[in-house]
Motif scaffolding. Structure first.
Motif, PDB file in Angstrom:
ATOM      1  N   TYR A 109       0.830  -1.207   0.000  1.00 35.34           N
ATOM      2  CA  TYR A 109       0.000   0.000   0.000  1.00 35.34           C
ATOM      3  C   TYR A 109       0.860   1.252   0.000  1.00 35.34           C
ATOM      4  O   TYR A 109       2.028   1.208   0.375  1.00 35.34           O
ATOM      5  CB  TYR A 109      -0.876   0.038   1.266  1.00 35.34           C
ATOM      6  N   GLY A 110       0.226   2.383  -0.342  1.00 37.69           N
ATOM      7  CA  GLY A 110       0.871   3.670  -0.141  1.00 37.69           C
ATOM      8  C   GLY A 110       1.252   4.387  -1.417  1.00 37.69           C
ATOM      9  O   GLY A 110       1.471   3.774  -2.454  1.00 37.69           O
ATOM     10  N   PHE A 111       1.330   5.711  -1.275  1.00 37.83           N
ATOM     11  CA  PHE A 111       1.568   6.582  -2.430  1.00 37.83           C
ATOM     12  C   PHE A 111       2.829   7.430  -2.281  1.00 37.83           C
ATOM     13  O   PHE A 111       3.032   8.349  -3.049  1.00 37.83           O
ATOM     14  CB  PHE A 111       0.349   7.495  -2.637  1.00 37.83           C
ATOM     15  N   MET A 112       3.660   7.122  -1.268  1.00 35.78           N
ATOM     16  CA  MET A 112       4.887   7.904  -1.132  1.00 35.78           C
ATOM     17  C   MET A 112       5.983   7.235  -1.972  1.00 35.78           C
ATOM     18  O   MET A 112       6.928   6.638  -1.454  1.00 35.78           O
ATOM     19  CB  MET A 112       5.317   8.009   0.336  1.00 35.78           C
ATOM     20  N   THR A 113       5.832   7.336  -3.281  1.00 36.86           N
ATOM     21  CA  THR A 113       6.756   6.664  -4.191  1.00 36.86           C
ATOM     22  C   THR A 113       7.312   7.687  -5.189  1.00 36.86           C
ATOM     23  O   THR A 113       6.634   8.676  -5.529  1.00 36.86           O
ATOM     24  CB  THR A 113       6.029   5.531  -4.952  1.00 36.86           C
ATOM     25  N   ALA A 114       8.528   7.426  -5.663  1.00 38.34           N
ATOM     26  CA  ALA A 114       9.196   8.401  -6.536  1.00 38.34           C
ATOM     27  C   ALA A 114       8.495   8.540  -7.886  1.00 38.34           C
ATOM     28  O   ALA A 114       8.632   9.564  -8.554  1.00 38.34           O
ATOM     29  CB  ALA A 114      10.655   8.005  -6.725  1.00 38.34           C
ATOM     30  N   ASP A 115       7.728   7.519  -8.284  1.00 44.58           N
ATOM     31  CA  ASP A 115       7.049   7.620  -9.588  1.00 44.58           C
ATOM     32  C   ASP A 115       5.880   8.611  -9.568  1.00 44.58           C
ATOM     33  O   ASP A 115       5.280   8.887 -10.606  1.00 44.58           O
ATOM     34  CB  ASP A 115       6.611   6.231 -10.097  1.00 44.58           C
ATOM     35  N   ARG A 116       5.575   9.164  -8.400  1.00 48.75           N
ATOM     36  CA  ARG A 116       4.547  10.223  -8.341  1.00 48.75           C
ATOM     37  C   ARG A 116       5.043  11.516  -8.977  1.00 48.75           C
ATOM     38  O   ARG A 116       4.262  12.399  -9.320  1.00 48.75           O
ATOM     39  CB  ARG A 116       4.168  10.524  -6.881  1.00 48.75           C
ATOM     40  N   PHE A 117       6.370  11.648  -9.080  1.00 50.50           N
ATOM     41  CA  PHE A 117       6.935  12.886  -9.626  1.00 50.50           C
ATOM     42  C   PHE A 117       7.172  12.728 -11.123  1.00 50.50           C
ATOM     43  O   PHE A 117       7.843  11.795 -11.548  1.00 50.50           O
ATOM     44  CB  PHE A 117       8.255  13.216  -8.933  1.00 50.50           C
ATOM     45  N   VAL A 118       6.616  13.643 -11.900  1.00 45.66           N
ATOM     46  CA  VAL A 118       6.779  13.533 -13.354  1.00 45.66           C
ATOM     47  C   VAL A 118       8.032  14.267 -13.833  1.00 45.66           C
ATOM     48  O   VAL A 118       8.465  14.088 -14.955  1.00 45.66           O
ATOM     49  CB  VAL A 118       5.539  14.064 -14.114  1.00 45.66           C
ATOM     50  N   ASP A 119       8.568  15.147 -12.957  1.00 44.78           N
ATOM     51  CA  ASP A 119       9.761  15.895 -13.350  1.00 44.78           C
ATOM     52  C   ASP A 119      10.551  16.232 -12.094  1.00 44.78           C
ATOM     53  O   ASP A 119      10.305  15.682 -11.029  1.00 44.78           O
ATOM     54  CB  ASP A 119       9.362  17.169 -14.116  1.00 44.78           C
ATOM     55  N   GLY A 120      11.495  17.166 -12.223  1.00 43.02           N
ATOM     56  CA  GLY A 120      12.310  17.563 -11.080  1.00 43.02           C
ATOM     57  C   GLY A 120      13.728  17.032 -11.204  1.00 43.02           C
ATOM     58  O   GLY A 120      13.945  15.972 -11.783  1.00 43.02           O
ATOM     59  N   GLU A 121      14.673  17.786 -10.635  1.00 40.24           N
ATOM     60  CA  GLU A 121      16.090  17.398 -10.716  1.00 40.24           C
ATOM     61  C   GLU A 121      16.617  16.810  -9.411  1.00 40.24           C
ATOM     62  O   GLU A 121      17.483  15.947  -9.423  1.00 40.24           O
ATOM     63  CB  GLU A 121      16.938  18.629 -11.042  1.00 40.24           C
ATOM     64  N   LEU A 123      15.888  15.102  -5.608  1.00 37.86           N
ATOM     65  CA  LEU A 123      14.931  14.409  -4.739  1.00 37.86           C
ATOM     66  C   LEU A 123      15.385  14.554  -3.295  1.00 37.86           C
ATOM     67  O   LEU A 123      16.454  14.080  -2.912  1.00 37.86           O
ATOM     68  CB  LEU A 123      14.826  12.923  -5.105  1.00 37.86           C
ATOM     69  N   TRP A 124      14.575  15.263  -2.514  1.00 36.20           N
ATOM     70  CA  TRP A 124      14.832  15.435  -1.082  1.00 36.20           C
ATOM     71  C   TRP A 124      14.016  14.403  -0.317  1.00 36.20           C
ATOM     72  O   TRP A 124      12.807  14.256  -0.557  1.00 36.20           O
ATOM     73  CB  TRP A 124      14.402  16.831  -0.636  1.00 36.20           C
ATOM     74  N   MET A 125      14.653  13.704   0.609  1.00 41.33           N
ATOM     75  CA  MET A 125      13.958  12.734   1.458  1.00 41.33           C
ATOM     76  C   MET A 125      14.141  13.170   2.904  1.00 41.33           C
ATOM     77  O   MET A 125      15.274  13.184   3.405  1.00 41.33           O
ATOM     78  CB  MET A 125      14.547  11.338   1.226  1.00 41.33           C
ATOM     79  N   LEU A 126      13.056  13.560   3.545  1.00 40.18           N
ATOM     80  CA  LEU A 126      13.135  14.086   4.914  1.00 40.18           C
ATOM     81  C   LEU A 126      12.481  13.086   5.851  1.00 40.18           C
ATOM     82  O   LEU A 126      11.297  12.769   5.703  1.00 40.18           O
ATOM     83  CB  LEU A 126      12.408  15.432   5.003  1.00 40.18           C
ATOM     84  N   VAL A 144      15.693   5.449  -9.418  1.00 36.97           N
ATOM     85  CA  VAL A 144      15.741   6.747  -8.738  1.00 36.97           C
ATOM     86  C   VAL A 144      17.076   7.449  -9.015  1.00 36.97           C
ATOM     87  O   VAL A 144      17.131   8.666  -9.165  1.00 36.97           O
ATOM     88  CB  VAL A 144      15.508   6.531  -7.221  1.00 36.97           C
ATOM     89  N   TRP A 145      18.137   6.674  -9.104  1.00 38.89           N
ATOM     90  CA  TRP A 145      19.472   7.241  -9.357  1.00 38.89           C
ATOM     91  C   TRP A 145      19.589   7.726 -10.808  1.00 38.89           C
ATOM     92  O   TRP A 145      20.483   8.503 -11.140  1.00 38.89           O
ATOM     93  CB  TRP A 145      20.568   6.211  -9.045  1.00 38.89           C
ATOM     94  N   LYS A 146      18.715   7.231 -11.657  1.00 39.67           N
ATOM     95  CA  LYS A 146      18.716   7.656 -13.059  1.00 39.67           C
ATOM     96  C   LYS A 146      17.778   8.862 -13.249  1.00 39.67           C
ATOM     97  O   LYS A 146      18.031   9.754 -14.034  1.00 39.67           O
ATOM     98  CB  LYS A 146      18.220   6.481 -13.921  1.00 39.67           C
ATOM     99  N   ASP A 180      25.769   3.936 -11.645  1.00 42.82           N
ATOM    100  CA  ASP A 180      25.621   4.048 -13.106  1.00 42.82           C
ATOM    101  C   ASP A 180      24.501   5.014 -13.494  1.00 42.82           C
ATOM    102  O   ASP A 180      24.491   5.547 -14.601  1.00 42.82           O
ATOM    103  CB  ASP A 180      25.325   2.667 -13.718  1.00 42.82           C
ATOM    104  N   GLY A 181      23.551   5.231 -12.588  1.00 42.46           N
ATOM    105  CA  GLY A 181      22.446   6.160 -12.867  1.00 42.46           C
ATOM    106  C   GLY A 181      22.917   7.595 -12.979  1.00 42.46           C
ATOM    107  O   GLY A 181      22.270   8.422 -13.613  1.00 42.46           O
ATOM    108  N   GLY A 182      24.023   7.927 -12.308  1.00 40.44           N
ATOM    109  CA  GLY A 182      24.628   9.249 -12.448  1.00 40.44           C
ATOM    110  C   GLY A 182      24.298  10.248 -11.355  1.00 40.44           C
ATOM    111  O   GLY A 182      24.881  11.325 -11.315  1.00 40.44           O
ATOM    112  N   ALA A 183      23.369   9.945 -10.455  1.00 35.70           N
ATOM    113  CA  ALA A 183      22.993  10.918  -9.415  1.00 35.70           C
ATOM    114  C   ALA A 183      24.073  10.994  -8.333  1.00 35.70           C
ATOM    115  O   ALA A 183      24.844  10.057  -8.152  1.00 35.70           O
ATOM    116  CB  ALA A 183      21.660  10.517  -8.785  1.00 35.70           C
ATOM    117  N   SER A 184      24.085  12.122  -7.610  1.00 36.16           N
ATOM    118  CA  SER A 184      24.940  12.232  -6.425  1.00 36.16           C
ATOM    119  C   SER A 184      24.053  12.010  -5.202  1.00 36.16           C
ATOM    120  O   SER A 184      22.842  12.220  -5.268  1.00 36.16           O
ATOM    121  CB  SER A 184      25.572  13.625  -6.356  1.00 36.16           C
TER     122      SER A 184
END
Ligand SMILES: Cc1cc2nc3c(=O)[nH]c(=O)nc-3n(C[C@H](O)[C@H](O)[C@H](O)COP(=O)(O)OP(=O)(O)OC[C@H]3O[C@@H](n4cnc5c(N)ncnc54)[C@H](O)[C@@H]3O)c2cc1C
Length: 269
Positions: A109-121, A123-126, A144-146, A180-184
């Motif tokens: 269950y649940g909707f706190m997933t990264a696929d909810r975001f259609v854009d953005g550079e 990702l902050w996780m608090l 997510v790293w990509k 390999d995704g390239g994110a920091s």
């Protein structure tokens, strides 16, 4: 109340399956992680939660929601949790041992997933406390790293000893499938009671204070903006409410089913 229940006393229903605890790790007196066998065909998206059930000696089933901490691809499920005083489920969890049985609902269950975001550079996780759990799963997802250029995890607890999963988090950028995704990845720890701030990445104070006074943006080198930032917030409901208000004041909106937004939240109580 105890969880010393004969296996025969627990039977799964249509909605759940009976799984076996494979390991239990105590981080502190009140914080623990456990793993259990994964129900066959169990699917989840990192950030989601499971419904778990334990039975008391009197045969009553106590069920609660717990975020999945394990990576999507692992063949066991992991959970990270706090034992709350006088909590019926916590009382059962405190005695959990490998080999014990647990009911796991077949659906996640649940909707706190990264696929909810259609854009953005960025990702902050608090997270406060065990609100870290879903981010452990999310940060082990190569997608997510990509998808994002910068990943920023802020984990706030009372005392340094409650900063769990440090070795795993520090090791993430060394995993080829993620790197390999390239994110920091920027990790920020904050403690509210330990006043010694060891480094710029170990702060003193609450997330809301550190956000309001600009410290989080300063130490990470990333601004929180409508255009660039997508924010996931998990844990203490008071922190979530206050943080939501600050983000809304900056022009950000929650993700709705049909309307993309800039933040998603998961209240733990
Ligand atoms: C969607 C969802 C996902 C969740 N995932 C997790 C998770 O991954 N890890 C986890 O530790 N908890 C998680 N929780 C909270 C977890 O379900 C509670 O800890 C659980 O209710 C405890 O059950 P209990 O019977 O022991 O206590 P209850 O009688 O249900 O709760 C008693 C009181 O304890 C306090 N409390 C409850 N949970 C917490 C908490 N996490 N931290 C501090 N105080 C709390 C609240 O004041 C609550 O009213 C989640 C809750 C939800 C709704």
């Amino acid at each position: 109340m105890t969880n010393v229940i004969p296996d025969s006393a627990i039977t799964s229903g249509e909605k759940d399956t009976l799984e076996t605890i494979t390991s239990v790790h105590h981080w502190t007196d009140t914080l623990l992680s456990f793993r259990c066998t994964r129900p066959s065909a169990y699917q989840f998206t990192p950030g989601q939660f499971a419904r778990l059930g334990l039975r008391t000696e009197s045969g009553e089933t106590v069920s609660r929601a717990y975020s999945l901490t394990s990576a999507m691809t692992e063949n066991t499920l992991e959970f990270y949790l706090v034992l709350v005083p006088n909590g019926p489920f916590s009382a059962l969890l405190s005695k959990l041992l490998p080999g014990d049985k647990i009911l796991v609902e077949k659906s996640s269950y649940g909707f706190m997933t990264a696929d909810r975001f259609v854009d953005g550079e960025d990702l902050w996780m608090l997270a406060t406390g065990t609100g870290l759990g879903p981010f452990i799963s999310i940060l082990q997802d190569p997608v997510v790293w990509k998808k994002f250029r910068h990943l920023v995890l802020v984990h706030c607890v009372r005392n340094t000893e409650e900063l769990a999963y440090q070795a795993l988090l520090e090791g993430l950028p060394q995993r080829t499938e993620l790197a390999d995704g390239g994110a920091s990845l920027t990790l920020v720890r904050a403690t509210t009671r330990d006043a010694q701030t060891a480094s710029p990445r170990h702060l003193h104070g609450r997330i809301t204070t550190l956000l309001e006074n600009g410290t989080l943006e300063h130490v990470t080198g990333h601004s929180i903006t409508v255009e660039a930032s997508r924010v996931m917030i998990c844990g203490n409901p008071e922190m979530i409410t206050a943080t939501r208000e600050m983000l809304v004041q900056r022009g950000m909106r929650p993700c709705r089913r049909a309307i993309p937004g800039q933040f998603v939240t998961e209240d733990y109580w």
